[in-house]
Scaffold this motif. Structure first.
Motif, short mmCIF file in Angstrom:
data_model
loop_
_atom_site.label_atom_id
_atom_site.label_comp_id
_atom_site.label_asym_id
_atom_site.label_seq_id
_atom_site.Cartn_x
_atom_site.Cartn_y
_atom_site.Cartn_z
N GLY A 177 0.82 -1.21 0.00
CA GLY A 177 0.00 0.00 0.00
C GLY A 177 0.85 1.25 0.00
O GLY A 177 2.08 1.20 0.03
N PRO A 178 0.23 2.43 -0.02
CA PRO A 178 0.97 3.70 -0.02
C PRO A 178 1.88 3.82 1.20
O PRO A 178 1.64 3.17 2.23
CB PRO A 178 -0.15 4.76 0.02
N TYR A 179 2.91 4.66 1.09
CA TYR A 179 3.90 4.73 2.17
C TYR A 179 3.30 5.19 3.49
O TYR A 179 3.87 4.94 4.56
CB TYR A 179 5.08 5.62 1.77
N ARG A 180 2.14 5.83 3.47
CA ARG A 180 1.50 6.26 4.72
C ARG A 180 0.57 5.20 5.31
O ARG A 180 -0.04 5.43 6.36
CB ARG A 180 0.69 7.54 4.49
N SER A 181 0.47 4.05 4.67
CA SER A 181 -0.42 3.02 5.19
C SER A 181 0.14 2.42 6.47
O SER A 181 1.35 2.44 6.72
CB SER A 181 -0.64 1.93 4.14
N ALA A 239 11.04 11.53 -7.23
CA ALA A 239 11.75 12.39 -6.27
C ALA A 239 10.80 12.92 -5.21
O ALA A 239 11.15 12.96 -4.02
CB ALA A 239 12.43 13.54 -7.00
N ARG A 240 9.58 13.31 -5.60
CA ARG A 240 8.60 13.80 -4.63
C ARG A 240 8.21 12.68 -3.67
O ARG A 240 8.08 12.91 -2.46
CB ARG A 240 7.36 14.34 -5.35
N LEU A 241 7.99 11.48 -4.19
CA LEU A 241 7.61 10.37 -3.32
C LEU A 241 8.71 10.10 -2.29
O LEU A 241 8.43 9.93 -1.10
CB LEU A 241 7.33 9.12 -4.15
N ILE A 242 9.95 10.05 -2.74
CA ILE A 242 11.06 9.78 -1.82
C ILE A 242 11.18 10.86 -0.76
O ILE A 242 11.33 10.57 0.43
CB ILE A 242 12.38 9.64 -2.61
N THR A 243 11.08 12.11 -1.16
CA THR A 243 11.17 13.22 -0.21
C THR A 243 10.04 13.15 0.81
O THR A 243 10.27 13.26 2.02
CB THR A 243 11.13 14.56 -0.95
N ASP A 244 8.82 12.96 0.34
CA ASP A 244 7.67 12.90 1.24
C ASP A 244 7.76 11.69 2.17
O ASP A 244 7.42 11.78 3.36
CB ASP A 244 6.37 12.85 0.43
N LEU A 246 10.49 10.21 3.27
CA LEU A 246 11.51 10.46 4.29
C LEU A 246 11.01 11.40 5.37
O LEU A 246 11.26 11.18 6.56
CB LEU A 246 12.77 11.03 3.63
N LEU A 247 10.30 12.43 4.99
CA LEU A 247 9.77 13.37 5.97
C LEU A 247 8.70 12.72 6.84
O LEU A 247 8.64 12.95 8.06
CB LEU A 247 9.22 14.61 5.26
N TRP A 248 7.86 11.90 6.22
CA TRP A 248 6.80 11.21 6.95
C TRP A 248 7.39 10.22 7.96
O TRP A 248 7.02 10.23 9.13
CB TRP A 248 5.90 10.47 5.95
N ARG A 249 8.33 9.37 7.52
CA ARG A 249 8.89 8.37 8.41
C ARG A 249 9.85 8.99 9.44
O ARG A 249 10.01 8.43 10.53
CB ARG A 249 9.59 7.27 7.60
N GLN A 250 10.43 10.10 9.11
CA GLN A 250 11.26 10.81 10.09
C GLN A 250 10.42 11.19 11.31
O GLN A 250 10.85 11.02 12.45
CB GLN A 250 11.87 12.05 9.44
N ARG A 251 9.22 11.68 11.07
CA ARG A 251 8.34 12.07 12.18
C ARG A 251 7.84 10.86 12.96
O ARG A 251 7.59 10.95 14.17
CB ARG A 251 7.14 12.87 11.63
N ARG A 252 7.69 9.73 12.31
CA ARG A 252 7.10 8.54 12.93
C ARG A 252 8.15 7.53 13.40
O ARG A 252 7.79 6.45 13.90
CB ARG A 252 6.14 7.86 11.94
N LEU A 253 9.41 7.85 13.25
CA LEU A 253 10.47 6.86 13.46
C LEU A 253 10.48 6.31 14.88
O LEU A 253 10.66 5.10 15.08
CB LEU A 253 11.83 7.47 13.10
N SER A 254 10.32 7.16 15.86
CA SER A 254 10.32 6.69 17.24
C SER A 254 9.18 5.69 17.46
O SER A 254 9.37 4.62 18.06
CB SER A 254 10.17 7.88 18.20
N LEU A 255 8.00 6.01 16.96
CA LEU A 255 6.85 5.10 17.09
C LEU A 255 7.13 3.77 16.40
O LEU A 255 6.89 2.70 16.97
CB LEU A 255 5.61 5.76 16.48
N ILE A 256 7.64 3.82 15.19
CA ILE A 256 7.90 2.60 14.41
C ILE A 256 8.88 1.68 15.14
O ILE A 256 8.66 0.47 15.24
CB ILE A 256 8.44 2.98 13.01
N LEU A 257 9.94 2.27 15.68
CA LEU A 257 10.95 1.45 16.33
C LEU A 257 10.53 0.96 17.72
O LEU A 257 10.86 -0.15 18.12
CB LEU A 257 12.27 2.21 16.41
N ARG A 258 9.79 1.80 18.44
CA ARG A 258 9.28 1.32 19.73
C ARG A 258 8.37 0.12 19.53
O ARG A 258 8.43 -0.86 20.29
CB ARG A 258 8.53 2.45 20.45
N ARG A 259 7.54 0.16 18.52
CA ARG A 259 6.65 -0.97 18.22
C ARG A 259 7.46 -2.20 17.81
O ARG A 259 7.13 -3.33 18.16
CB ARG A 259 5.67 -0.57 17.11
N TRP A 260 8.54 -1.99 17.07
CA TRP A 260 9.39 -3.12 16.66
C TRP A 260 10.03 -3.79 17.88
O TRP A 260 10.05 -5.03 17.98
CB TRP A 260 10.48 -2.63 15.71
#
Length: 268
Positions: A177-181, A239-244, A246-260
């Motif tokens: 799915g999309p990178y925000r899924s 390029a837009r997809l990659i930039t967006d 990175l910015l999206w996962r940068q904000r969510r990185l702590s959540l993603i890794l805590r869940r991992w």
């Protein structure tokens, strides 16, 4: 720098890899005794036939290498090159007394990587970086290189092959799915590491300094790394997809890794 093709290593739907060796551009030979062995590397490129399964693989490699330098992850030296008409990237093999892919490391080293690997903290940087850049290709152990700089010295590691990060290929957006899924927040669904590394990565606290380092990277720095890729290798939409992403996962990185890590401990 000119590169000479030694052999074709692989030709897959994801792209092509050739083993290459540098050729000096100078006609004059260096004084006897001062010759350096030629650099050796692996040249990765794609053709239009690789579009679906390869995506912008070379662009992914270049952007990931630039971001890795900002994070402090030790990655292979990359050199943009055009060889036999193909624009791609050479991953330069690091000179060493001994060099193996991680999964082929001697068993005693796997049993105690804290004592055997001099820069073992690189695995903490690796996990934070891979989670940020959506790397789905670390689990095989082929993309981590262990080396001894001199005979008998401690092992060290560096990281290669980031073609399946960032945009990746087009198939990942079909099954994930999309990178925000929500799927991409569940790191355990698509990311794994070798057992010996997994035993070392025990808590979110251990990777928190690298998460903080990633979250301090500015949008301007991210856009600069993406914009540095030649237009031949990356469309404006990619390029837009990659930039967006990175910015999206940068904000969510702590959540993603805590869940991992929560999932990791539950499965231990």
């Amino acid at each position: 720098m000119n590169w000479r093709v030694i052999r074709a290593v692989s030709s897959k739907p994801q792209g092509h890899v050739w083993e290459v060796e540098e050729q000096s551009e100078s006609a004059s030979a260096p004084p006897q005794g001062l010759e350096k062995p030629p650099r050796h590397g692996f040249f990765k490129f794609t053709t239009p036939a690789n579009r679906y399964w390869g995506g912008p693989a070379v662009a992914n490699e270049l952007i990931a290498a630039g971001l890795a330098r900002l994070v402090g992850l030790d990655v292979a030296e990359l050199e943009l090159a055009r060889i036999e008409g193909h624009l791609g990237v050479v991953s330069v093999v690091r000179p060493a007394a001994r060099l193996v892919i991680w999964r082929n490391l001697p068993a005693p080293a796997h049993r105690s990587i804290r004592r055997q690997v001099a820069n073992v903290r690189q695995f903490r940087a690796m996990l934070a970086f891979d989670a940020w850049t959506l790397n789905i290709d670390r689990g095989t152990g082929k993309n981590i290189i262990a080396y001894q700089p001199t005979p008998g010295s401690a092992w060290r590691v560096y990281f290669i092959d980031h073609g399946h990060t960032l945009h990746g290929n087009y198939d990942r957006w079909r099954w994930g799915g999309p990178y925000r899924s929500r799927y991409w927040d569940d790191l355990w669904r698509y990311y794994s590491v070798h057992t010996s590394i997994r035993r070392y990565l025990r808590s979110y606290r251990s990777v928190a300094p690298f998460v903080e380092r990633i979250q301090k990277i500015t949008p301007a720095q991210i856009r600069r790394e993406v914009a540095a890729v030649p237009a031949e290798l990356l469309t404006p939409r990619q390029a837009r997809l990659i930039t967006d992403l990175l910015l999206w996962r940068q904000r969510r990185l702590s959540l993603i890794l805590r869940r991992w890590f929560q999932r990791h401990h539950a499965a231990s």
